[in-house]
Design an enzyme around this catalytic site. Structure first.
Site, PDB file in Angstrom:
ATOM      1  N   HIS A  77     -40.335  17.902 -45.447  1.00 26.06           N
ATOM      2  CA  HIS A  77     -39.021  17.927 -46.120  1.00 26.06           C
ATOM      3  C   HIS A  77     -38.874  16.600 -46.865  1.00 26.06           C
ATOM      4  O   HIS A  77     -38.677  15.547 -46.230  1.00 26.06           O
ATOM      5  CB  HIS A  77     -37.932  18.112 -45.050  1.00 26.06           C
ATOM      6  CG  HIS A  77     -36.541  17.925 -45.551  1.00 26.06           C
ATOM      7  ND1 HIS A  77     -35.464  17.768 -44.685  1.00 26.06           N
ATOM      8  CD2 HIS A  77     -36.021  17.861 -46.789  1.00 26.06           C
ATOM      9  CE1 HIS A  77     -34.358  17.626 -45.385  1.00 26.06           C
ATOM     10  NE2 HIS A  77     -34.655  17.678 -46.661  1.00 26.06           N
ATOM     11  N   ASP A 186     -31.350  22.902 -41.124  1.00 30.65           N
ATOM     12  CA  ASP A 186     -31.743  21.557 -40.673  1.00 30.65           C
ATOM     13  C   ASP A 186     -30.505  20.683 -40.478  1.00 30.65           C
ATOM     14  O   ASP A 186     -29.811  20.355 -41.436  1.00 30.65           O
ATOM     15  CB  ASP A 186     -32.644  20.948 -41.770  1.00 30.65           C
ATOM     16  CG  ASP A 186     -33.148  19.564 -41.433  1.00 30.65           C
ATOM     17  OD1 ASP A 186     -34.017  19.077 -42.178  1.00 30.65           O
ATOM     18  OD2 ASP A 186     -32.684  18.965 -40.449  1.00 30.65           O
TER      19      ASP A 186
END
Ligand code: DX5
Ligand code: ZN
Length: 229
Positions: A77, A186
């Protein structure tokens, strides 16, 4: 929806004095992917790690298998700007999937092409106030859409409840485009909210502090899977 839920522990909250052991333990405890939160102290107010961490862990993850005997995917990410050069470095360092924030690059479609040209899966990440409309143009190119349920930069924050509505909207977009795109969430994911997030349409869950903050990784991940079943 894909046939199984993905648990992706974020190494942001791992014990960096024994990172390799932490990865082995969390996979043995039932993790499917390993989530790398890469921060550059420019796009977000924190600085974490670069491609070398990915390079050092790749030989380890390559030999590990999840509960379905599938290899452990390195899920990177990127909370960085600009994106392209670092994305290529992470792909060369062994990343299997790279997600980036559309507002972190000048040319979203070119960045998607750059990542795919490295034979790497690609995802777009949306911050809490980031509109979804770029998906109108590029959703068919994606393997993953990641919804931030906290503002990016730090682990251990609280889940933003308004994220549930956004997850529902993304689920509708994925279902209508008909492609097998993973919907990952997330930030602030815990045993006591993971079911609610799944019911909104998520099928992949990043969790840092909820897992690495506990002494028994297996117990936490089993509780998460029980909540999801
Ligand atoms: C924020 C990070 C965190 C991390 C998860 O930029 O991306 O969301 O992955 O942290 P926890 O699970 O501790 O909220
Ligand atoms: Zn993340």
């Amino acid at each position: 929806m894909p046939d199984q839920f993905i648990i992706a522990p974020s190494i942001l909250s791992a014990d960096f004095t024994k990172l390799g052991e932490e990865v082995k333990n969390v996979v043995a405890a039932g993790a499917d992917w390993i989530h790398f939160d890469v921060m550059d102290h420019h796009y977000v107010p924190n600085l974490t790690f670069g491609p070398m961490i990915c390079e050092s862990l790749k030989p380890l993850t390559k030999n590990l298998r999840n509960k379905n005997n599938e290899s452990i995917l390195i899920d990177v990410h990127l909370m960085v700007s600009p994106v392209d050069a670092l994305a290529v470095s992470f792909a060369k360092a062994g990343a299997d999937l790279i997600s980036f924030h559309p507002d972190a690059t000048q040319h979203v479609h070119r960045t998607i092409q750059t990542i795919k040209a490295q034979d790497c899966k690609v995802g777009l990440v949306f911050n809490p106030a980031q509109p979804l409309d770029v998906l109108d143009e590029v959703i068919d190119e994606l393997d993953l859409i990641l919804i931030m349920s906290v503002n990016p930069g730090f682990g251990g924050q609280s889940f933003i409840p308004a994220s549930l509505n956004k997850i529902e909207r993304v689920r509708r977009r994925i279902d209508s485009c008909g492609k097998p795109i993973r919907l990952e969430v997330d930030g602030g994911i815990k045993v006591d909210n993971i079911r609610q997030v799944a019911d909104a349409g998520a099928d992949a869950f990043v969790a840092g502090s909820a897992i690495f903050g506990q002494p028994d990784y297996k117990s936490v991940i089993s509780q998460m899977r029980k909540a999801l079943s």
